[in-house]
Design an enzyme around this catalytic site. Structure first.
Site, short mmCIF file in Angstrom:
data_model
loop_
_atom_site.label_atom_id
_atom_site.label_comp_id
_atom_site.label_asym_id
_atom_site.label_seq_id
_atom_site.Cartn_x
_atom_site.Cartn_y
_atom_site.Cartn_z
N HIS A 59 47.53 20.61 32.78
CA HIS A 59 47.81 20.67 31.35
C HIS A 59 48.78 21.82 31.07
CE1 HIS A 59 43.91 18.48 29.89
NE2 HIS A 59 44.48 17.88 30.93
N GLU A 61 48.66 24.27 29.00
CA GLU A 61 48.02 25.58 28.90
C GLU A 61 47.69 26.14 30.28
OE1 GLU A 61 46.02 23.07 25.55
OE2 GLU A 61 47.01 22.71 27.47
N CYS A 89 41.89 21.54 25.14
CA CYS A 89 40.69 20.81 25.52
C CYS A 89 39.65 21.80 26.04
CB CYS A 89 41.02 19.76 26.59
SG CYS A 89 41.42 20.48 28.20
N CYS A 92 40.88 23.71 29.23
CA CYS A 92 41.88 24.74 28.94
C CYS A 92 41.26 25.90 28.17
CB CYS A 92 43.05 24.13 28.17
SG CYS A 92 44.01 22.98 29.17
#
Length: 150
Positions: A59, A61, A89, A92
């Site tokens: 992801h 992040e 999410c 993260c």
């Protein structure tokens, strides 16, 4: 820093995160972009790479946190701010908590997968969270991506 100055700075860095999200969009990735700022300077920037790397953990992040830690030479990011186009999410948010990220700023909420619904205490207890920065632009990019995919 005044509220107006903070708002201007937040919009400036969120625009940079949106540029990353556009790169993800072009690459066929879910268009989430992130930048990490330390002392007024971008030290890391990334976007989703889950398809490119065939890695569900890639992801925006997660990539940005890793880059920032490498740039600073340590795992804690207490003096940093993450700007991300979509609410992190749970995974993260956990990584942001472990990194002790000082501030998290996100554009639009993620009603389906956002940490605030499922794991509201995942971030570091001293983390400051702001959201709604360039919210409409962030949401529109996500909506356009999924509309084109259907």
């Amino acid at each position: 820093m005044s509220i107006e100055e903070q708002q201007k700075q937040d919009e400036y860095f969120m625009e940079r995160a949106l540029m990353e999200a556009e790169e993800a969009f072009k690459a066929g990735e879910i268009p989430v972009g992130a930048v990490v700022v330390c002392q007024g300077r971008i030290i890391a920037r990334s976007h989703n790479l889950t398809e490119t790397l065939t890695d569900v953990t890639a992801h925006a992040e997660m990539q940005a946190v890793t880059m920032a830690a490498n740039e600073l030479g340590g795992k804690y990011l207490q003096d940093c701010t993450l700007y991300v186009t979509v609410e992190p999410c749970i995974m993260c948010a956990g990584a942001l908590g472990w990194s002790q990220m000082k501030r998290i700023v996100y554009g639009c909420k993620d009603e389906k997968r956002g940490y605030s619904v499922y794991a509201p205490k995942a971030l570091h207890p001293r983390a400051n969270v702001s959201y709604g920065i360039l919210e409409e632009k962030c949401r529109e990019l996500m909506q356009r991506f999924f509309k084109e995919r259907r």
